[in-house]
Structure formats: C-alpha cells, structure tokens
Design a protein around this motif. Structure first.
Motif, PDB file in Angstrom:
ATOM      1  N   GLY A 111       1.329  16.608  -1.973  1.00  0.00           N
ATOM      2  CA  GLY A 111       1.359  14.829  -1.887  1.00  0.00           C
ATOM      3  C   GLY A 111       0.583  14.270  -1.453  1.00  0.00           C
ATOM      4  O   GLY A 111       0.731  13.189  -0.918  1.00  0.00           O
ATOM      5  N   ILE A 112      -0.370  14.655  -0.780  1.00  0.00           N
ATOM      6  CA  ILE A 112      -0.739  13.941   0.519  1.00  0.00           C
ATOM      7  C   ILE A 112      -2.399  13.189  -0.200  1.00  0.00           C
ATOM      8  O   ILE A 112      -2.927  14.203  -1.099  1.00  0.00           O
ATOM      9  N   THR A 113      -2.999  12.476   0.603  1.00  0.00           N
ATOM     10  CA  THR A 113      -4.553  12.162  -0.433  1.00  0.00           C
ATOM     11  C   THR A 113      -5.074  13.548   0.529  1.00  0.00           C
ATOM     12  O   THR A 113      -5.640  13.492   1.446  1.00  0.00           O
ATOM     13  N   PHE A 114      -6.300  13.767  -0.666  1.00  0.00           N
ATOM     14  CA  PHE A 114      -7.709  14.939  -0.113  1.00  0.00           C
ATOM     15  C   PHE A 114      -8.099  14.075  -0.909  1.00  0.00           C
ATOM     16  O   PHE A 114      -8.599  14.068  -2.126  1.00  0.00           O
ATOM     17  N   ILE A 115      -9.198  14.508   0.369  1.00  0.00           N
ATOM     18  CA  ILE A 115     -10.808  13.901  -0.034  1.00  0.00           C
ATOM     19  C   ILE A 115     -11.745  14.862   0.196  1.00  0.00           C
ATOM     20  O   ILE A 115     -12.046  15.218   1.244  1.00  0.00           O
ATOM     21  N   HIS A 116     -12.892  15.156  -1.052  1.00  0.00           N
ATOM     22  CA  HIS A 116     -13.172  16.660  -0.599  1.00  0.00           C
ATOM     23  C   HIS A 116     -14.637  15.997  -1.270  1.00  0.00           C
ATOM     24  O   HIS A 116     -14.646  15.990  -1.772  1.00  0.00           O
ATOM     25  N   VAL A 117     -15.720  15.754   0.147  1.00  0.00           N
ATOM     26  CA  VAL A 117     -17.218  16.580   0.084  1.00  0.00           C
ATOM     27  C   VAL A 117     -17.540  17.569  -0.545  1.00  0.00           C
ATOM     28  O   VAL A 117     -17.223  18.660  -0.078  1.00  0.00           O
ATOM     29  N   THR A 118     -18.140  17.540  -2.058  1.00  0.00           N
ATOM     30  CA  THR A 118     -18.629  18.896  -2.256  1.00  0.00           C
ATOM     31  C   THR A 118     -20.785  18.501  -3.019  1.00  0.00           C
ATOM     32  O   THR A 118     -20.338  17.172  -3.241  1.00  0.00           O
ATOM     33  N   HIS A 119     -21.229  19.168  -3.400  1.00  0.00           N
ATOM     34  CA  HIS A 119     -22.754  19.254  -3.680  1.00  0.00           C
ATOM     35  C   HIS A 119     -22.173  20.058  -5.360  1.00  0.00           C
ATOM     36  O   HIS A 119     -23.389  19.953  -6.073  1.00  0.00           O
ATOM     37  N   GLN A 173     -14.246   0.521  -2.378  1.00  0.00           N
ATOM     38  CA  GLN A 173     -13.298   1.312  -3.677  1.00  0.00           C
ATOM     39  C   GLN A 173     -11.962   1.234  -2.785  1.00  0.00           C
ATOM     40  O   GLN A 173     -11.639   1.127  -1.991  1.00  0.00           O
ATOM     41  N   VAL A 174     -11.195   1.798  -3.290  1.00  0.00           N
ATOM     42  CA  VAL A 174      -9.717   2.489  -3.377  1.00  0.00           C
ATOM     43  C   VAL A 174      -9.786   3.726  -3.614  1.00  0.00           C
ATOM     44  O   VAL A 174      -9.952   3.385  -4.808  1.00  0.00           O
ATOM     45  N   ILE A 175      -9.139   4.559  -2.995  1.00  0.00           N
ATOM     46  CA  ILE A 175      -8.490   6.083  -3.343  1.00  0.00           C
ATOM     47  C   ILE A 175      -6.939   5.999  -2.951  1.00  0.00           C
ATOM     48  O   ILE A 175      -6.105   5.845  -2.027  1.00  0.00           O
ATOM     49  N   GLU A 176      -6.490   6.268  -4.521  1.00  0.00           N
ATOM     50  CA  GLU A 176      -4.844   6.001  -4.215  1.00  0.00           C
ATOM     51  C   GLU A 176      -4.456   6.608  -3.486  1.00  0.00           C
ATOM     52  O   GLU A 176      -4.749   8.653  -3.332  1.00  0.00           O
ATOM     53  N   GLY A 177      -3.060   6.462  -2.727  1.00  0.00           N
ATOM     54  CA  GLY A 177      -2.606   8.122  -2.319  1.00  0.00           C
ATOM     55  C   GLY A 177      -1.857   8.347  -3.352  1.00  0.00           C
ATOM     56  O   GLY A 177      -1.654   8.801  -4.392  1.00  0.00           O
ATOM     57  N   SER A 210       0.811  -1.413  -0.112  1.00  0.00           N
ATOM     58  CA  SER A 210      -0.057   0.041   0.618  1.00  0.00           C
ATOM     59  C   SER A 210       0.807   1.437   0.127  1.00  0.00           C
ATOM     60  O   SER A 210       2.028   1.173   0.594  1.00  0.00           O
ATOM     61  N   GLN A 211       0.187   2.297  -0.718  1.00  0.00           N
ATOM     62  CA  GLN A 211       0.781   3.297  -0.970  1.00  0.00           C
ATOM     63  C   GLN A 211       0.678   4.024   0.514  1.00  0.00           C
ATOM     64  O   GLN A 211      -0.345   4.444   1.510  1.00  0.00           O
ATOM     65  N   PRO A 212       1.537   5.146   1.369  1.00  0.00           N
ATOM     66  CA  PRO A 212       1.381   5.518   2.304  1.00  0.00           C
ATOM     67  C   PRO A 212      -0.049   7.336   1.713  1.00  0.00           C
ATOM     68  O   PRO A 212      -0.083   7.659   0.819  1.00  0.00           O
ATOM     69  N   GLY A 213      -1.538   7.128   2.314  1.00  0.00           N
ATOM     70  CA  GLY A 213      -2.303   7.736   2.428  1.00  0.00           C
ATOM     71  C   GLY A 213      -3.464   6.936   1.604  1.00  0.00           C
ATOM     72  O   GLY A 213      -4.391   7.095   0.878  1.00  0.00           O
ATOM     73  N   GLU A 214      -2.845   5.646   0.716  1.00  0.00           N
ATOM     74  CA  GLU A 214      -3.953   4.777   0.120  1.00  0.00           C
ATOM     75  C   GLU A 214      -5.251   4.414   1.206  1.00  0.00           C
ATOM     76  O   GLU A 214      -5.063   4.110   2.103  1.00  0.00           O
ATOM     77  N   ILE A 215      -6.687   4.708   0.812  1.00  0.00           N
ATOM     78  CA  ILE A 215      -7.651   4.663   1.628  1.00  0.00           C
ATOM     79  C   ILE A 215      -8.156   3.135   0.381  1.00  0.00           C
ATOM     80  O   ILE A 215      -8.943   2.838  -0.148  1.00  0.00           O
ATOM     81  N   VAL A 216      -8.627   2.175   1.538  1.00  0.00           N
ATOM     82  CA  VAL A 216      -9.361   0.611   0.939  1.00  0.00           C
ATOM     83  C   VAL A 216     -10.085   0.191   1.742  1.00  0.00           C
ATOM     84  O   VAL A 216     -10.361   0.850   2.992  1.00  0.00           O
TER      85      VAL A 216
END
Length: 368
Positions: free
Chosen positions: A187-195, A27-31, A2-8
């Motif tokens: 270079g880190i993972t961003f997860i952004h909720v938007t409408h 779902q996999v969100i890439e690091g 796994s990459q740093p910041g990868e979310i499974v």
C-alpha cells in the motif's frame, strides 16, 4: 491534508549548464499509487526520479512527500528508498545480510535485523534462500533481494529506476506481476521509471509521459492510450496512427478534414478549429479495417502493404500511404489468416468516426 506517500512536485527544475533536464515540472502523485514515468532517452525521467530520491539537487522548485518539504533533506531522511537498475547487491554478503545492511547502518541490533530481513525475504518469496550468496541466484531472484533491501526500512515511497531492464522477456512479465502484487500488498507509493510502453500501461495507476524535460501528459494508462494529448504521445505509446490534414469544413456537429492527396476525414465537432487550420488526429491501430475496396466516402486511406508481423493474438500490418508516417494496422489474427496479405498488395485502410481522437498538440517527435 496530504496522504502518506503523496508526492508534490512544485515548479521543479534541474539544469546542467545551459541544458534544462527537468523544466518547471508541476505534478501530484497520489499516496499509495503506482506511477510509471516514461519517455525517450534523455527526456528527464531518471533525473526527476533522482531528485525525489535526494541523489540530485534541484536547481529550483520544491519536493513535498507526505506534506513535508524534503527538497533539501538528506536521502535517508525523506522516507524514500531507491532500487537501482543494476541491483547493487554486495557479492560477499548472503541474502540476509544484504537485506539487513541498512538496518545495521542505523544501529539495529543483530538479532532484530536478522529477523526483519528474513521476514522481508519471505515477503518476496525468497525465505528459503536466506543463506545463499547473490552469485547463486537468477536475475529475477536478485531483483527480489534488491526489492527486499529497499523495503526493509519501511519507506513511504519506493523508487524504481528501470528495474526490469536486465531481465529476459519471460522474467520481465513474471516480475511485472510480482511488483504489482507487492505494491498492492504494501500500500505504499511506487514510482517506476521505464522505457517500455506495455510495462507502464500494465502496472500504473498513473502514467507520466515526459519529453524534453517537461510532462507532456499525466493520466490513467487508458486515457494515455485512448486520448493522447499530442502526436508525440500517440506515436510514442504505440497504439495510434497520427494523420495530418487541413480543416475543409467546420460545423457545429462535425469537422471535415482533407489530406494533401485529397482524402477526406469525418471528425467529431471541435470548436477550437476553423476552416484552413492544419489538424492532426489519431486513430487506434486496432480499430482499423483493411479492405480491398471501400464504399466509405470518408475515413479511409489507400496504400500498399510494406510489412507483416505475426504477434500471436494479432497481426501487425504496415501500410505505405500518402501520409508522412508509416500507417500501422493491428488485425485480428483470425481475420488476417482468413484473407492473408503479402508485401506489395494494394489495400484500403478504413475506420469509423467514433474511433478518431482529436490531438491538441503539435509536437512532431516520433518516439522509438
């Protein structure tokens, strides 16, 4: 590995009584990627974000971050930071102390936490305001302070819950650029909720579209926009018209569909359909021509203009056709003003076969 910041997300479910807010999501969100989650209110996107942050406990399933199972870990142990929608700054602390607060909780010495806080404020271009109070800042500046405070602990993942929703349009566009610049820089993972659909398309490496607790489609924004998997995604993302018909002919090299009013559509071959099947397909709004008469035997709809909106670089024309949904055309502004239209004008909308996208799903949600 796994990459740093990868979310499974592994069959992740969250139920509130009989209601499944998130339903067995895989779902996999890439690091190191910028991921935007979007969908109608109540679709489950914020609940999913809060489970990743540790503010909601999953009913079942697992969350892995950087290869570690964090499903039952406390919030502060996950390597995540959550930036709240209202920023939640402490009004009685200056910017330096606001940013340094989490370091104080973790026992970092006063001199070190002040130096790190000021360094982070410089990173978000607020170093010259380090001694100001939150009440003295603009909305965009308060957002940057909240970002600096979230990033001070060097998280693997930054979680943003509609971070731009409180800003006016000018600031939204400016801060959109700042968010992407910051993510590229860190270079880190961003997860952004938007409408907001344009926000997701502009920022994301991956867009996750949710509906009723499930992921309808997850892909690069260009794929989401050009190749929607369902009528719901086509309508919700706003770039496509959904057309309904029935398969009249199915050949190895083409499919012919017919609408209820007799209009014929020439489609690319699709081995999954047979004669008599209902079919839904999409046409990009900016790939449609509006004419007074057509010589095309197929791929056109008759109708009348019901709405005209000038959008600056294009004109949005609403056309009433025999289809259930209002048909929208994005006309080049110069083309439109060479021959302007008025409400009530009879028009024909036509397009080429290569601009048709087959839709696989049957979800009839319209989006908003």
């Amino acid at each position: 590995m796994s990459q740093p910041g990868e979310i499974v997300l592994d069959k992740l479910t969250k139920s509130f009584g009989a209601i499944k807010a998130v339903d067995s999501v895989d779902q996999v969100i890439e690091g190191g990627s910028y991921c935007c989650m979007i969908g109608l209110s109540g679709c489950g996107k914020s609940t999913l974000l809060r489970m990743i942050a540790g503010h909601e406990t999953p009913t079942s399933g697992r969350i892995l971050i950087g290869g570690r199972d964090v499903t039952t870990m406390r919030t502060g142990e996950r390597g995540t930071a959550l930036m709240f929608q209202d920023y939640a700054l402490f009004p009685h602390l200056n910017l330096t102390d606001n940013v340094a607060f989490s370091l104080k909780i973790h026992g970092v010495g006063k001199a070190e936490r002040r130096d790190r806080a000021i360094e982070m404020l410089h990173r978000v271009q607020l170093g010259n305001l380090a001694d100001r109070m939150p009440s003295e800042l603009s909305g965009g500046q308060r957002q940057r302070v909240a970002l600096a405070r979230a990033l001070i602990t060097n998280p693997q993942v930054l979680l943003l819950d509609e971070p731009l929703s409180a800003l006016d349009e000018f600031l939204r566009l400016k801060m959109r650029v700042e968010l992407k610049r910051l993510q590229d820089d860190l270079g880190i993972t961003f997860i952004h909720v938007t409408h907001t659909q344009p926000e997701a398309i502009a920022l994301a490496d991956k867009v996750i579209v949710m509906d009723h607790g499930v992921i309808e489609q997850a892909a690069h924004p260009r794929v989401i926009y050009d190749q929607p998997h369902s009528p719901y995604i086509a309508r919700f993302m706003g770039g496509q018209n959904v057309i309904v018909g029935q398969v009249a002919e199915a050949h190895a090299d083409r499919v012919i569909a017919q609408a209820a009013d007799g209009a014929l559509f020439d489609l690319a071959p699709n081995s999954a359909v047979t004669v008599g099947d209902p079919i839904r397909f999409a046409v990009r709004r900016d790939k449609i021509r509006v004419v007074s008469e057509t010589h095309q035997p197929m791929n056109s709809l008759q109708g009348s203009v019901v709405n005209v909106e000038y959008q600056g670089t294009f004109v949005k024309v609403g056309v009433n056709t025999a289809q259930d949904d209002e048909f929208i055309v994005y006309m080049d502004d110069r083309t439109y003003f060479d021959n302007p239209l008025s409400v009530g004008d009879a028009v024909i909308s036509e397009w080429s076969t290569e601009n048709v996208c087959h839709l696989l799903g049957t979800n009839n949600s319209t989006g908003d």
